[in-house]
Design an enzyme around this catalytic site. Structure first.
Site: not given
Ligand code: NAD
Length: 498
Positions: A194, A248, A270, A305, A401
């Site tokens: 996804k 996140s 992650e 991240c 963050e």
């Molecule tokens: P996000 O958590 O909003 O979304 C990540 C994924 O989760 C997306 O595919 C989104 O559609 C899905 N998602 C969102 N809400 C959901 C829910 N209620 N139920 C199930 N799935 C859901 O994060 P983002 O805005 O896409 O990316 C930014 C975040 O990702 C930052 O916090 C960053 O630190 C983190 N990040 C971490 C790493 C790592 O390796 N640690 C790498 C890249 C990004």
């Protein structure tokens, strides 16, 4: 003989105009619209124009993808190939990703705004390298014959889990997908991916290329859709054996709940970070440290991240370092993402831009902005590289963050104070340390609570080293041979001699 002529530069705008990205889910090897007929818009963050509308999968589509993935796993079309055969296909997939570099890079840049050179030089080769690493390593992992009582033998093997759900973010849409897909597929699992709603196009195209590489239909499925519908449905699905997530911390926690409320599937997370970059006065090359500090926070528009978003500087060198930093930051002034001369592009969305602008407002109140702080232009989500100083350590600019090009500069006096400040965070993903003293480098590295510590560089990473964190940054590192463990179970077979 005439000198060979220079290659004609690519007209990325012309290529973009002629592009026809895939817009349907890819389930069981076929493009399929969402059963509900719903779609969502994918917006170009550089122009704010709708690129295409993409099928919005919900629970019914996710179920169809999981059924296809399960069928593919059970009939052995992939899971029962030898490890060497799967490895050969993954290597071919890596080759094909490189062959399609231009097209994939263009899709990544159009959907999430990063500079085309970053897409070409980092994103696509990065994803290919990860498929190649797992393609090459998977047939070199031996099983075990532990010592047992006389008259019996126990064979211990790693076996694939079955169906893996992968939910990924938009900041490195292909790389992070590859971090999940490559070890999961190498081990023989089927996957349902996804992608983030901001960046489904490159993921869908990657899945088509996987079919061309020889990954059988049903083994790698993609369900574009919103997090709260498609993401949650995958997290809650009773026939998904393991869910791997990057995103996140807030959403990561939801996946633990989804698992607990459904089938207790394994969950690997992650999540976010607020990584410190510590520069000691004995750093051998302050110019290089300043240059890398800029890369660490302004590269990829700060949407990383492990971004080095807290710069801890020993007090004696604060002024000298700030001057060098401001000088080097000019290289990250964003421009048209399709211009190969741009080293930074647009932020992913209006939501993300507005979020960072709110933190900039707060920075005006809590501290002093010494660089940037403004949106660029009225169209597109472009933001100046921004540096803030004189912040109290409990300011949200220091603690939260932010995921944008916003750097908090914090002075310190002693090594102990630097370590205490660095560890004063709910996250534990990465850290950097600049010093000419090996003793100090090792001592500080030991004391830092972070999954990766980079010494005299920032954000060091390779397919062969684990990438993951502690505390609110999650658990279950991606990359390296250890990632195979997450997508396999230990199976013991006993043989008794009669
Ligand atoms: P996000 O958590 O909003 O979304 C990540 C994924 O989760 C997306 O595919 C989104 O559609 C899905 N998602 C969102 N809400 C959901 C829910 N209620 N139920 C199930 N799935 C859901 O994060 P983002 O805005 O896409 O990316 C930014 C975040 O990702 C930052 O916090 C960053 O630190 C983190 N990040 C971490 C790493 C790592 O390796 N640690 C790498 C890249 C990004």
């Amino acid at each position: 003989m005439p000198a060979p002529s220079a290659p004609t530069p690519i007209d990325w705008h012309a290529r973009a105009a002629g592009l026809k990205p895939p817009t349907d889910a890819l389930i069981d090897g076929r493009p399929v619209p969402a059963i509900s007929g719903s779609t969502f818009d994918v917006v170009n963050p550089a122009t704010e124009e709708v690129l295409v509308s993409v099928s919005a999968c919900d629970a019914a589509d996710v179920d169809a993808a999981v059924v296809a993935a399960r069928r593919a796993f059970d009939d052995g079309r992939w899971s029962r190939l030898s490890a060497a055969e799967r490895g050969a296909v993954l290597n071919r997939f890596a080759d094909l990703l490189l062959d399609h570099s231009d097209e994939l890079a263009l899709l990544v840049t159009l959907e999430m705004g990063k500079a085309i050179t970053d897409s070409l030089d980092v994103e696509i080769p990065g994803a290919a390298a990860v498929f190649r690493y797992y393609g090459e390593v998977i047939d070199k992992i031996p099983g075990e014959l532990p010592p047992t009582a006389d008259g019996s033998v126990a064979m211990v093997r790693r076996v694939p889990l079955g169906v893996i759900g992968a939910v990924v973010p938009w900041n490195f849409p292909l790389d992070i997908a590859a971090w999940k897909l490559a070890p999961a597929l190498a081990a023989g699992n089927s996957v349902v991916l996804k992608p983030a709603e901001e960046s489904p196009l490159s993921a869908l195209r990657m899945a088509e290329i996987a079919l061309d590489a020889g990954i059988p239909a049903g083994v790698f499925n993609v369900v574009p859709g919103l997090g709260a519908t498609a993401g949650a449905a995958l997290g809650r699905h009773p026939d998904v054996d393991c869910l791997t997530f990057t995103g996140s911390t807030e959403v990561g926690k939801k996946f633990l709940a989804y698992s607990a409320e459904s089938n207790m599937k394994q969950v690997w997370l992650e999540c976010g970070g607020k990584s410190p970059n510590i520069v000691f006065a004995d750093c051998a090359d302050l110019e290089q440290a300043a240059e890398m500090a800029c890369f660490g926070i302004f590269g990829n528009q700060g949407e990383v991240c492990s971004a080095n978003s807290r710069l801890l500087i020993q007090r004696d060198i604060v002024d000298e370092f700030a001057a060098a930093l401001i000088d080097k930051a000019a290289a990250y002034l964003p421009g048209d993402p399709l211009d190969p001369a741009s080293s930074a592009g647009a932020m992913v969305s209006r939501k993300q831009l507005d979020l960072v602008l709110r933190y900039i407002d707060r920075a005006h109140t809590d501290g002093r902005i010494i660089l940037g702080g403004n949106r660029i232009g009225d169209t597109g989500f472009f933001l100046e590289p921004t540096v803030v100083t004189d912040l109290p350590v409990d300011s949200p600019v220091v603690t939260d963050e932010i995921f944008g090009p916003l750097l908090a500069m914090i002075p310190f006096d002693t090594e102990e104070e630097a370590v205490a400040l660095a560890n004063d965070t709910p996250y534990g993903l990465a850290a950097s340390v600049w010093t000419a003293s090996l003793d100090r480098a090792l001592r500080v590295s030991e004391a830092l609570h972070a999954g990766t510590v980079s010494i005299n560089t920032v954000d060091a990473l390779s397919p062969g080293t684990p990438f993951g964190g502690f505390k609110g940054s999650g658990f279950g590192a991606d990359l390296s041979i250890h990632a195979i463990d997450k997508f396999t179970g230990l199976k013991t077979t006993w043989i008794a001699r009669r």
